[in-house]
Design a protein around this motif. Structure first.
Motif: not given
Length: 305
Positions: A30-32, A36-37, A42-43, A60-61
């Motif tokens: 999860s990117l949550r 968004g920082q 990269e994440a 897009p990523a």
């Protein structure tokens, strides 16, 4: 109710979900937590199987680095983001919001289909409601996953309930529906925990799946794989039977081969024949005689130690 022939099948990372055996999917990320920082590429760092975005900026990523996009339980009401995720063309894994009904959950998949993407898999996580999972699978005809990252001990129950696959969070992943934290621990300890969770999930899909999940293999390789799963379940049950037979030998007044109860064995075979009518009593009698004798030999060997 949707029939088996009408059921969907979705391929995620080379795994066919909804057709054949249940599967184990690792690497839910999860990117949550980054809010968004951090740049999504990269994440992620490297390719991942299932990825949940924080916002549309992450898509897009995800399109470049993920095998499927996750519509997380915490943002299932963000219909524009749901539609944007479906528009990637990747398989979409739709998690259920804890308070959502089966109708709402299945209906959310309809938004994805409206974007021309019918590669939709439903996913139950968090505190698993296996009854809801079973109902959604029957009502929608879509594959259903169970995210057992928070409680791998539920893997067998989820497969028994009809889950087409199990999700186990990978390194840095976020397990469960909208939860936080990975599958436990960090460094070598965390990796060991993750490996143990994956093994537990694999055992569940092999053993429980072999007993309860119908399969229709179409190729020689698929047929042999299905037989291997059944043989694994057989070996596990035979080992358990041998252990119980050893207890019986200690409790009986006359143990060993001299204590065999042939009438009971015949009755046992007759009951088994009702479950395996194609094999019939004669063939089953030969099989069970070999099983019983193997257990008696093992009990005698242990008694001599």
């Amino acid at each position: 109710m949707t029939s088996t022939l009408e059921r969907h099948m979705v391929t995620i990372g080379g795994l066919r979900v909804g057709h054949g055996p249940a599967v184990v999917i690792g690497g839910r990320v999860s990117l949550r937590p980054h809010r968004g920082q951090v740049d999504a590429r990269e994440a992620l760092g490297e390719r991942a199987t299932l990825v949940e975005p924080y916002s549309a900026a992450d898509l897009p990523a995800i399109a470049a680095l993920a095998d499927a996009v996750v519509v997380g339980a915490t943002w299932t009401r963000d219909i524009p983001l749901v539609r944007a995720a479906a528009g990637l063309g990747l398989p979409v894994v739709v998690e259920r919001r804890p308070s959502a009904s089966v109708e709402e959950w299945v209906g959310l998949a309809g938004y994805c289909a409206a974007e021309g993407n019918d590669q939709v898999v439903l996913c139950e996580g968090g505190r698993l409601d296996l009854g809801v999972l079973r109902a959604a699978r029957a009502a929608s005809g879509r594959p259903v996953l169970a995210d057992v990252s928070r409680d791998p001990g539920l893997a067998a129950a989820a497969v028994a309930a009809g889950a087409d696959g199990l999700v186990v969070a990978g390194p840095g992943g976020t397990g469960g529906s909208g939860g936080s934290g990975g599958s436990g621990g960090s460094g070598a300890s965390g990796r060991a925990d993750e490996a143990a969770d994956v093994r537990a999930a694999e055992e569940a899909v092999t053993l429980v799946g072999a007993l309860l999940r119908p399969e229709s293999p179409a190729t020689l390789a698929e047929c042999r794989e299905a037989i291997d799963r059944v043989d694994a379940a057989l070996a596990t049950l035979l080992e358990r039977r041998a252990a119980l037979a050893g207890v019986v030998q200690r409790l009986k007044p006359v143990g060993g081969f001299a204590g065999r109860d042939l009438a009971r064995e015949r009755a046992l075979v007759a009951r088994m024949a009702t479950r395996a009518p194609q094999l019939g009593e004669e063939r089953l009698a030969a099989v069970m005689n070999a099983v019983i004798e193997a257990g008696l030999h093992l009990a005698e060997e242990r008694a001599r130690r």
